[in-house]
Design a protein around this motif. Sequence first.
Motif, short mmCIF file in Angstrom:
data_model
loop_
_atom_site.label_atom_id
_atom_site.label_comp_id
_atom_site.label_asym_id
_atom_site.label_seq_id
_atom_site.Cartn_x
_atom_site.Cartn_y
_atom_site.Cartn_z
N MET A 74 75.59 89.46 -29.62
CA MET A 74 76.07 90.68 -28.69
C MET A 74 77.63 89.82 -29.22
O MET A 74 77.80 88.46 -28.83
CB MET A 74 75.45 90.93 -27.18
N VAL A 75 78.49 90.04 -29.05
CA VAL A 75 80.05 89.93 -28.79
C VAL A 75 80.70 89.98 -27.80
O VAL A 75 80.43 90.70 -27.26
CB VAL A 75 81.41 90.17 -29.54
N VAL A 76 80.55 88.70 -26.75
CA VAL A 76 81.46 88.64 -25.43
C VAL A 76 82.81 88.21 -25.57
O VAL A 76 83.21 86.67 -25.97
CB VAL A 76 80.69 88.83 -24.07
N ILE A 77 83.96 89.72 -24.63
CA ILE A 77 84.72 88.67 -25.00
C ILE A 77 85.73 88.82 -23.98
O ILE A 77 86.22 89.57 -23.78
CB ILE A 77 85.96 88.96 -26.54
N VAL A 78 85.84 87.50 -23.57
CA VAL A 78 86.62 87.83 -21.83
C VAL A 78 88.40 86.87 -22.16
O VAL A 78 88.70 86.13 -22.29
CB VAL A 78 86.10 87.85 -20.45
N GLY A 79 89.78 87.31 -22.36
CA GLY A 79 90.49 87.11 -22.76
C GLY A 79 92.17 87.93 -22.42
O GLY A 79 92.11 89.19 -22.51
N ASP A 80 93.08 87.34 -23.10
CA ASP A 80 94.43 87.27 -23.46
C ASP A 80 94.46 88.01 -24.24
O ASP A 80 95.24 87.46 -25.50
CB ASP A 80 94.75 86.46 -22.83
N LEU A 81 93.61 89.48 -24.76
CA LEU A 81 94.14 89.21 -26.36
C LEU A 81 94.05 91.50 -26.27
O LEU A 81 93.27 91.51 -25.16
CB LEU A 81 92.41 89.55 -27.05
N SER A 82 94.46 91.86 -26.97
CA SER A 82 94.48 93.20 -27.30
C SER A 82 93.35 93.57 -27.43
O SER A 82 92.26 93.19 -28.03
CB SER A 82 95.43 94.12 -27.64
N LYS A 83 93.00 95.48 -26.84
CA LYS A 83 91.94 95.60 -27.19
C LYS A 83 91.76 95.47 -28.95
O LYS A 83 90.52 95.09 -29.78
CB LYS A 83 91.67 97.05 -26.93
N GLN A 84 92.12 95.37 -29.78
CA GLN A 84 92.35 95.97 -31.12
C GLN A 84 92.49 94.31 -31.59
O GLN A 84 91.50 94.58 -32.91
CB GLN A 84 94.31 96.39 -31.78
N GLU A 85 93.03 93.60 -30.23
CA GLU A 85 92.11 92.10 -31.98
C GLU A 85 90.86 91.88 -31.28
O GLU A 85 90.39 91.01 -31.89
CB GLU A 85 93.18 91.37 -30.68
N ALA A 86 90.85 92.37 -30.25
CA ALA A 86 89.30 91.85 -30.15
C ALA A 86 88.43 92.53 -30.62
O ALA A 86 87.20 91.84 -31.49
CB ALA A 86 89.05 92.58 -28.83
N GLU A 87 88.31 93.93 -31.48
CA GLU A 87 88.05 95.31 -32.28
C GLU A 87 87.80 93.75 -33.63
O GLU A 87 87.01 93.20 -34.06
CB GLU A 87 88.41 95.61 -32.16
N GLN A 88 88.80 93.31 -34.31
CA GLN A 88 89.78 93.28 -35.44
C GLN A 88 88.06 91.32 -35.28
O GLN A 88 87.51 91.17 -36.36
CB GLN A 88 90.43 92.26 -35.40
N LEU A 89 88.41 90.73 -33.83
CA LEU A 89 87.53 89.54 -33.75
C LEU A 89 85.90 89.80 -33.92
O LEU A 89 86.16 89.14 -34.31
CB LEU A 89 88.46 88.85 -32.75
#
Lengths: 456, 432
Positions: free
Chosen positions: B208-223
Amino acid sequence: MKFRDILILCLCLPALAIADNNKVHEKILSNGLKILVKEDRRSPVAVSQIWYKVGSSYEPGGVTGISHMLEHMMFKGTEAYPQGEFSRIIAENGGRENAFTGRDYTAYFQTVEKSRLEICLKLEADRMRNIKLVPEELKKELQVVTEERRMRTEDKPRAKTREHFQAMAFSNSPYKNPVIGWPADIAGYTVADLEAWYQRWYAPNNATLVVVGDVEPTEVFNLAERYFGGFEKSDIVDVKPQTEIEQFGARKMTVKLPAKLPYIMMGYKVPTLNTVEQEWEAYALEVLAGILDGGNGARLTSRLVRGQQIAVSAGAGYSLYSRLDDLFSLAATPAPGKNVFDLEYALKNEIYQLKNELVSDQELQRIKAQVLAGAVYERDSNFYQAMQLGMLETIGLSWRKVAEYVEKINQITAQQIRAVARQYLIEDRLNIAYLDPQAIEETQSTQAAAGGRHAH
Amino acid sequence: MRIKFALFCFIIVFTHNSFSAAKIEHWQTEKGSRVYFVQTEDLPLVDIKLTFDAGSARDGYQFGIAALTAEMFNTSAGSWNADQVAQRFESVGAQFNAGASIDYAWLSLRSLTEKKLFNKAIETLKTILTQPGFNEVDFQRIKKQTLAGLKHREESPGAIAHINFYKTLYGDHPYGHPTGGLIETVSGFSQTDVRDFYQRYYVAANAMVVIVGDLSKQEAEQLALSLTAELPQGQKPEAIPAIPGPSKAGTQNIAFPSTQTHILAGLPGSHRKDPDYFALYLGNHILGGSGLVSQLFKEVREKRGLAYSAYSYFSPFFRPGPFTMGLQTRNDQTAKAIEVMRNTLINFIKNGPTEAELTAAKKNITGGFVLRFDTNRKLMEYVNMIGFYQKPLDYLDTFQSKIEALSTADIKDAFQRRVKPEHLQIVTVGGR
């Protein structure tokens, strides 16, 4: 103090943002109460902290720990808000509250949804002047503090070793006493002792109110004026300096306690930002602590834990923000097959290298990168931001020093680090304690179900 | 695409005029990793957590292997040795951590979002996850450190009490042993055991990947994709087995040379999908969960001065984690303290809370609700919990209404069904 850290690559961007975003608003009421407000609008919350300039380093012999005891008694009620009301009201408002005592301060705090700030200030103001100290309550609370001491110190071999170590390292500085106090002193507090301590130190002109959060500074100032403004100034007689005498030669001790692992603590007497003559020296010691222990990649872990594998853990620390001269400390646990003397040798060797070789540019940049990033990360916490402002103001430095931190660290050079190592990390200033573990025998007795339990 | 960061310098203050709980976005990668993302834009930082169903409940008979495997992530990776890995993070001010709890293990990263710094941190994280070194020298060292840590644990009466409390509640169930393992089990581990554990559980389907922060959704998807793409697909492990509850009360006294006796009392309590969870949570808040105003605190500390801390809590895991009441007191007061603790519980179960207590607790929980996620880090922990236990994405939005809906009768009923004093297990450590 926790080590914060840095970033050369993007120095300009976050640094600018921080400078503008980090504005602190200050006001001093006519009775001397200082108020610091920092806006942080990320969440609709506010933290309120009131800091008193009193702590264990203000205490004379015989009543060590009385600042901490008084902190406990401050929850025991006033005429207007009897026993339990303070905490009940804060809880009903969804707040979190507590208090803490250190060597140089006593602080009380509440964290609330922003619209509840007023009640916090109202209650806090009330107990600044109106606490009721009652013998029966003191009697019970004495037991609580005694249990606290057992939990924090008596039954923890390393904590107890640290207590003995401090008592040996300092000759006349009040830093020789534990914050919680010595057992005989705790047992002997009277209501009169506490009353005198309260009257002496709890006054608007000996306190700083810090509010950080989604608040309007002028509104906070108005609320503070409304609730604290009516109090008279007190005559605060400054605490005596009790400056530590010079140490001539290393001091060593062995502490034998039931424990499972040996442990070594070392401390060099050093100045702090508050006591140092040339400010840069304190910041250089701060960076030096980072070189040794600024993360998993720093020297102690890299060399003693991973490289030589003679320690299972090793650390170093410097208290930049102590009111009085303090210890630059090192501590380590030996790896199996090694002993505390191997560690003493290895730790001294690390100090020797700092005196003889300049730290590399890469190492220095790493520390600075961590400090700069840390300055962004710490803004995630209102509580931490308030802590910094309150603490610096209370130990006698200005809160303005908080904003200077990153830049001051950035200015430190490898030559300066070597210079402070040469001047302060010397044998004549050294103190060492060895924890010598004594056998613990555990026995076990299990009783199966005791049947027939009744509801009463 | 890092426009927002550049703007940060000019748009100084972002003001929320209205506040709602976080908007959690959720999707799944092709290989089956679940992703949870919340965009927060006030600070140029991001918190990332990679969570695997690989906690100590997956240890099997190798108690401690999950924790030791997680600890190995702090060593070498790819072509870098442990020093180089640590220095890569530190050179960009990033903070990396790895660890294990009972239900899950994680790798976490806090980084600035400035491109160059962020990319170096992410490259390092990804390499640790997908190409961990796990070499023999590091393994032997971590094993020695772990064993020293376990030995150190034996100095602490509180730690000994917790270990025996879990053992008493869960016996041979996967929840019954300490996450750090035991000296006897860890001593027997080999490097191969770590590799096997890693290969079995650190797979895309179990991630599971949890991302909370100053990224766009697209960046989060790529990450999220980039972090997990090189993991083998693998599969999710079988669910942790159900827990057989205790059938009778028990007391275990362990003699230890301490001035205080540590007392723990409880039984298997509540789990994350428990329909009674909110009633138990709210009830416990009144009983022993609300710090300075709880019943236990008042009875034990305020009225009698028996202890510094007295508390109770539910630890909701995938299966029922413990309901725990705890305190520490001078050795000769042990019997008295147990009696006060037990009577407080029995009284609460029998009578439930008063209307006044219920109202006060609801006001506390709802009035201070925003404090639960007022930092990026706290929010990330909530999202991690919601994701791992697959709670509804509106969990935070509906939390308060679920609390508001409960009555004193609901709480009394839930406690009477779920917390049976005749099953209470008590562990004491100290007394000598």
